[in-house]
Design an enzyme around this catalytic site. Sequence first.
Site, PDB file in Angstrom:
ATOM      1  CB  THR A 135     -12.025  96.068  28.769  1.00 56.05           C
ATOM      2  OG1 THR A 135     -13.567  96.629  27.557  1.00 56.05           O
ATOM      3  CG2 THR A 135     -11.400  96.004  28.145  1.00 56.05           C
ATOM      4  CG  ASP A 136     -15.351  95.664  33.205  1.00 54.96           C
ATOM      5  OD1 ASP A 136     -15.135  96.903  32.994  1.00 54.96           O
ATOM      6  OD2 ASP A 136     -15.398  95.194  34.551  1.00 54.96           O
ATOM      7  CB  ALA A 137     -19.548  98.506  30.940  1.00 55.17           C
TER       8      ALA A 137
ATOM      9  CB  ILE B 210     -11.586  97.052  34.575  1.00 57.21           C
ATOM     10  CG1 ILE B 210     -11.678  98.590  34.442  1.00 57.21           C
ATOM     11  CG2 ILE B 210     -10.697  95.853  34.962  1.00 57.21           C
ATOM     12  CD1 ILE B 210     -12.055  98.705  36.680  1.00 57.21           C
TER      13      ILE B 210
END
Length: 142
Positions: A12-14, A17
Site C-alpha cells: 500500500t501507499d501512505a 490503498i
Amino acid sequence: MPLSLRVYYEDTDAAGIVYYANYLRFLERGRTELLRHLGHEQSALATRRIAFAVRSVQAEYLRPAKLDDLIVVETVVESVGRAQVGFAQQINRNGEHLLDARIRVACIDPVRGKPVPMPCDIYQQLKALCVQPAQPATERSE
C-alpha cells in the site's frame, strides 16, 4: 483459476490503498499459479530454457483495494499462439470488481532473450483452457 491474496502494508501507499504498480505483482502471481496448477514451476521451466515475458499490459483500475483486504485474482487464457499467450485477469474483493486486465506474454529463451515456440505440452494445456473473449453487446448477433 482463482488465487486468494491478502493485501499487506508493503503493498500500500501512505493512505493504505494498494499502489497501482503492485496490482501487476498480484496478476503475475495469478499467471504463475495457473502454470504451477498445470504442473510447470518457474524453476523447472528455466532448466528447459523457457520463460514467459510480458509483452503488453492493459489495465482498468475500477476500485481500490486496501490494507488487510482479501482479494481474489481470476486468470483466464484468452488466446494461445505458438510463442505467445493472452490472458484476461480480474481482481475482486467480496464479489466487488476492482480491476480488469489483459496481459500478453511471449515465450522466450531466457539465455538468448529471443522468442521461441512453446513446448508442445504447455501449448496443448493452455490451448485446452482457452476461452473466447466476450463480445460487446453491439457486436452480438440477435
